[in-house]
Write an enzyme that holds these catalytic residues in place. Structure first.
Site, short mmCIF file in Angstrom:
data_model
loop_
_atom_site.label_atom_id
_atom_site.label_comp_id
_atom_site.label_asym_id
_atom_site.label_seq_id
_atom_site.Cartn_x
_atom_site.Cartn_y
_atom_site.Cartn_z
N GLU D 105 0.75 -1.28 0.13
CA GLU D 105 -0.13 -0.08 0.00
C GLU D 105 0.85 1.19 0.06
OE1 GLU D 105 -3.16 -0.47 2.93
OE2 GLU D 105 -3.87 -2.54 2.17
N HIS D 253 6.08 -9.62 17.40
CA HIS D 253 6.78 -10.56 17.92
C HIS D 253 8.11 -10.93 17.29
CE1 HIS D 253 7.99 -15.03 18.68
NE2 HIS D 253 7.78 -14.72 19.78
N LYS D 294 12.38 -11.15 26.76
CA LYS D 294 12.36 -10.28 25.70
C LYS D 294 12.15 -8.83 25.97
CE LYS D 294 9.92 -14.02 23.33
NZ LYS D 294 8.49 -14.54 22.99
N1 LIG Z 1 2.32 -19.40 21.48
C1 LIG Z 1 2.32 -18.03 20.73
O1 LIG Z 1 1.36 -17.12 20.82
C2 LIG Z 1 3.86 -17.74 19.96
C3 LIG Z 1 4.63 -18.45 20.15
C4 LIG Z 1 5.98 -18.15 19.33
C5 LIG Z 1 5.99 -17.29 18.32
N2 LIG Z 1 4.78 -16.58 18.08
C6 LIG Z 1 4.75 -15.76 17.02
O2 LIG Z 1 3.89 -14.42 17.18
C7 LIG Z 1 3.37 -14.17 16.07
C8 LIG Z 1 2.05 -13.57 16.15
O3 LIG Z 1 1.22 -14.51 16.56
P1 LIG Z 1 -0.02 -14.88 15.59
O4 LIG Z 1 0.06 -14.35 14.33
O5 LIG Z 1 -0.05 -16.63 15.56
O6 LIG Z 1 -1.33 -14.31 16.14
P2 LIG Z 1 -1.65 -13.30 17.49
O7 LIG Z 1 -1.51 -14.36 18.89
O8 LIG Z 1 -0.87 -12.19 17.44
O9 LIG Z 1 -3.35 -13.34 17.29
C9 LIG Z 1 -3.80 -12.44 16.06
C10 LIG Z 1 -5.10 -12.32 16.37
O10 LIG Z 1 -6.06 -13.27 16.22
C11 LIG Z 1 -7.10 -13.40 17.45
N3 LIG Z 1 -6.85 -14.12 18.23
C12 LIG Z 1 -5.68 -14.83 18.95
N4 LIG Z 1 -6.14 -15.74 19.69
C13 LIG Z 1 -7.30 -15.97 19.71
C14 LIG Z 1 -8.34 -16.74 20.47
N5 LIG Z 1 -7.66 -17.53 21.46
N6 LIG Z 1 -9.60 -16.56 20.42
C15 LIG Z 1 -10.22 -15.59 19.43
N7 LIG Z 1 -9.36 -14.76 18.77
C16 LIG Z 1 -7.96 -14.88 18.83
C17 LIG Z 1 -6.84 -12.01 17.95
O11 LIG Z 1 -7.83 -10.91 17.40
C18 LIG Z 1 -5.49 -11.34 17.73
O12 LIG Z 1 -5.20 -10.05 17.82
C19 LIG Z 1 3.57 -15.09 15.20
O13 LIG Z 1 4.62 -14.78 14.15
C20 LIG Z 1 3.93 -16.29 15.76
O14 LIG Z 1 4.78 -17.27 15.37
C21 LIG Z 1 3.56 -16.85 18.92
#
Ligand SMILES: NC(=O)c1ccc[n+]([C@@H]2O[C@H](COP(=O)([O-])OP(=O)(O)OC[C@H]3O[C@@H](n4cnc5c(N)ncnc54)[C@H](O)[C@@H]3O)[C@@H](O)[C@H]2O)c1
Ligand SMILES: NC(=O)c1ccc[n+]([C@@H]2O[C@H](COP(=O)([O-])OP(=O)(O)OC[C@H]3O[C@@H](n4cnc5c(N)ncnc54)[C@H](O)[C@@H]3O)[C@@H](O)[C@H]2O)c1
Lengths: 325, 325, 325, 325
Positions: D105, D253, D294
């Site tokens: 964008e 993250h 972190k």
């Molecule tokens: N266990 C972990 O969460 C974890 C561990 C290591 C790395 N990371 C990394 O963090 C980064 C961001 O994580 P992501 O993109 O997986 O998602 P996120 O956790 O950032 O979630 C994105 C959105 O999904 C919705 N959401 C999340 N959990 C929910 C739930 N339980 N119920 C309903 N809606 C929900 C929310 O609106 C949230 O804003 C990724 O690159 C991931 O690999 C996460």
């Protein structure tokens, strides 16, 4: 296969939209708050709603509308208390509608401040220490000891002629006794702005009314229908009405419901963290009120909602909608 | 450089935690709801809170606690009305605390249903058609024409002996007139469960009280302090109390504030969409109430909150906490 | 004055709506989960969306649609990991799209469980103890020591023939090495379900790839465009596609964006806590995707969104949409 | 009975708290933005967090910390694009981390503006008209026709020497071609600020990479591990690091995970609408990152989170944290 997809992925479009370009504030040059807020209009998402809210508040004022300000109790718990008092003091607001914690806490603050605190504490230990937590604000329990004694001075006079009084009388008479220019109740009393509060019992003022009634010979009461009638009629008599709704709950609904009698409020600005999808009154956006006839529908330009925690945006709204206009 | 970082990235740990393993439901074999809900305990996030809530409700029942159910009005607007009525009918609940829309809508629904609708509609057109939108529920305006006439029959009797009545009297006497086993008010009246509603004016029952008072010779009123006293004393007399709090607002605060007099509720389960960070009463988790002495602190195991829209979880709570226990 | 207001307050309405009555579950008689979930349809608010979601999932299955399941990493952190593995094992799901934490944590859990924890802890002390907090789940740091050594065994084979590999290859080959029937990666590998994960570096697997490359002579890499092409083409080749979107982020967008090539997904069910008003992709409801052509528009009956935390509703969705159907 | 309750209701307290009084802005006198923002510190709720965030940003600058700005794509969709470009142009920011929609964008906006729109529209009709909705912003589809042709000019040069490139190379080389001082990519390229974007395929730039590869003889790719290594090492080499995290997801993250290698970020400011209770990375407050190492833990004064939609507060943060400091 690729070519089949192109009409889906890059369909193109002919139409030139005539709405404004999305464009934010230009930080080059000396910083100018009013200019910045005016670019919120074309910033998108909630910033656009904040800019709309400023416009609508200015329209309310230009139209000399009767302005209702509704607020949940925590607004008074916070540093927005002084802002609300200022709105009343400056004559910007004609009607206040709130819940009982506001009244309780405005009286306390006229004598003893609340203190900054923290969200995460050991709550059991706080109870031991006599410190009540209200978000990230601390309220030491001695405030309530003081309040009881203050109210015990006030009650006998207040109920002297009539044991059954209304919430607007309660807040007006109490406000008159206060000696603090930053008190919402004092400013309201001084400026003839009624403070509606139907659920008056639902806070510490209710507790001390209870204790008062425990004393021999006391049987005082709070009657709420008369206030409701006054509020309805105030709306019907107004040329135009404008609502500034901080948070939801009973105050919000009281304002829109009584505006139904006059065919809807002319202007409405909501500031809320409520969630629409839970079907709650607190989360209902202004357009839901249009279907009920509680807010008028002028091409949807007479109302808006800012989805935000109030302390972040209300000072800006007041600055741009009132002070700098 | 790499090696410097290893103690940060892979510090390791010696300690073996003795809490349960995180592990969800095993879908192998025949599906078993109770088994599934019991695995919610070790599923994490809000599922864990739902499992805790079921446990706490079961403890309330085992302890024969006085159970307070508080509900916002939209609970009655939704299909949870029938669930609330069932809880009262089965004797699971001892005290109801709510807001005025619940009373208004329970009466209407005893004669005329609400209809399924949609969130996104043309609100101006809805107003023209006389259809009020309440989330994704539609309420045709003829319901309120009917309600006024029903209440106009009720009011003269109700106010005959005393022009000043309380909200609990209002709901009890009105409940007695209803002919619907799924009515919350009727079940409450039949089972001696008081319905507290301090802000009784803040809905259509208030509107029709206003119109009633416009008639010659009428001057009725609603007094709310007496109910508050009753509610306080009910709490002080109870051996143990348990709160089931659906949504926030005045009903939630009424329950916890009056439990302060007895030194706090023994058990509490909140179901809420509120946001803690706005400092609102509605968003405040149970532990905030501990600092105020409104909920007791038994190592934090006597209370929990499920962050969820109520229609999704309340039927499960009732099934597992009451029906299947 | 009163009469003027009546047309506003009680306008009446003629039209009889032909939608269903709002009505919840009848708790009389033996409890029946399927019956209860079917009454969610007429319960209003989010319960209605859960009932719609169950219907749409059943339609996906009847149509033998290619089913995409997208999940954020925390789904695997929680007890929903076993549920996702079950969906793959039973052949209910054809494509998985996720983020890197899912892959990292699924591998760990195949050998060492996560532990139940608490939301509020002393975080500095936790760091000292080597316990990482993930919501109310605890992950001891020794898990990552183990993971590094596991991956250090895996990497040499994996990169032996080609130093540049894709995320789908990574998860497939890694899944093949695991010995846990409840592992998402193992079930995916065994059932030929590709696991897309474009941002593969963004978790501990990325960290250990970094350390691996620090070793002499290593220069491995992760290439992501090839997977994107595969995913696009999989969509274009499918007769019909259905999306089950748990949470937002990259996985959600990856699914809808690649479905654009085929003219939109035929079915979509979102489960999300996202907020629409922030203009985020995570908060955008399915109808926003319709304007982009990412979801088809069959009178809005082919998609829905449940605003809920996933652990509360996904087991119900799976039970009613798959297991009991 | 009454007396028994008094020790519960009015326990009193001895302790004098030495934190600041809760007190808001004084609207008397000429309006002063900086003064107003400084009273946010003692206003409570989220206002306090905004004031903390301003302080922390000022500390980052005083310490000459390496500043990471992470942003979700919708920040660039909105009028905050110009603000981000300003931060880069003024040298306030050293590292950008984002998702692919930002890159897509930003390029489009360098030639063709996005247009203000509305949240509630007929989505099927929008699709017909070729207007894509993004919250309350409209993006006509011709933008993507233009973008494809722009990228088709760019790709041959970009991939000429090496068919496998990284996201940081992609954004830098693309930024160099742009002719717009308000472009984030151009400012980043001009000021040697790398733009990390691991999931580069997940937006229209990915779509056009796919189409490009469909052409005879093309087999280009995007490798992401090398960027991750660069980002990790940048953190390890920095004296101090400060994070400004707008929204969640992969960018958030990526910033905190790579700061783990250096033992945690020294400063962190989050602006988020995420919900903590869903256990998501996006909703996780800064203190969760402390347990993982972190973010560093300096008595919790080195980090804060503002729960708000970014467009409302980021211009204020930039004004007070950078421009007026
Ligand atoms: N266990 C972990 O969460 C974890 C561990 C290591 C790395 N990371 C990394 O963090 C980064 C961001 O994580 P992501 O993109 O997986 O998602 P996120 O956790 O950032 O979630 C994105 C959105 O999904 C919705 N959401 C999340 N959990 C929910 C739930 N339980 N119920 C309903 N809606 C929900 C929310 O609106 C949230 O804003 C990724 O690159 C991931 O690999 C996460
Ligand atoms: N300080 C207190 O909060 C306090 C003290 C004593 C008694 N009480 C009593 O608690 C009861 C319930 O309180 P209430 O009805 O005043 O409101 P509430 O605190 O329950 O809030 C109602 C809704 O308003 C919105 N809201 C609240 N604060 C907001 C903010 N800062 N920004 C944006 N939106 C916000 C939220 O959506 C919330 O759900 C009342 O009877 C009140 O008297 C409260």
């Amino acid at each position: 296969m690729e070519e089949d997809s192109r009409e889906n992925v890059v369909p193109g479009s002919e139409e030139a939209l005539d709405t404004a370009d999305v464009r934010g504030y230009d930080f080059r040059g000396a910083f100018d708050l009013e200019e910045m807020l005016s670019t919120y209009e074309t910033t998108g998402f909630q910033a656009t709603h904040l800019a709309e809210a400023i416009d609508i508040i200015r329209e309310m004022r230009d139209a000399d509308a009767t302005v209702y300000l509704t607020l949940t109790s925590n607004i008074v718990s916070s540093g927005l208390r002084e802002t609300v008092a200022a709105l009343v003091r400056e004559g910007y607001v004609d009607v206040l509608i709130t819940t009982s914690g506001s009244i309780t806490e405005d009286v306390i603050k006229s004598a003893k401040p609340f203190k900054m605190g923290e969200w995460d504490v050991d709550e059991g230990e706080m109870r031991e220490r006599g410190i009540n937590r209200l978000g990230n604000i601390f309220v030491p329990s001695d405030r309530y000891v003081w309040l009881e004694s203050y109210l015990n001075d006030f009650f006998p006079d207040f109920f002297a002629d009539d044991p059954i009084r209304t919430p607007t009388e309660f807040s007006r008479e109490l406000g008159k006794t206060l000696d603090d220019e930053d008190s919402v109740l004092k400013q309201a009393a001084d400026n003839d702005v009624p403070v509606f509060c139907p659920a008056l019992t639902d806070a510490e003022v209710g507790n001390f009314l209870y204790y008062y009634n425990q004393q021999a010979d006391q049987d005082v009461g709070i009657e709420i229908l008369q206030d409701y009638e006054t509020l309805i009629e105030r709306g019907m008599l107004a040329e135009e009405t404008g609502l500034i709704v901080l948070g939801g709950g009973v105050p919000k609904h009281h304002a829109i419901m009584t505006n139904l009698f006059r065919g809807g409020a002319d202007y409405a600005v909501y500031v809320s963290t409520g969630m629409e999808g839970d079907g709650s009154l607190s989360g209902a956006p202004p357009d839901e009120a249009v279907s009920w006839g509680k807010i008028k529908d002028e091409d949807s330009t007479n109302y808006t909602q800012i989805q935000a925690e109030a302390t972040l945006v209300v000072p800006l709204l007041v600055a741009a909608g009132f002070e700098l206009y």
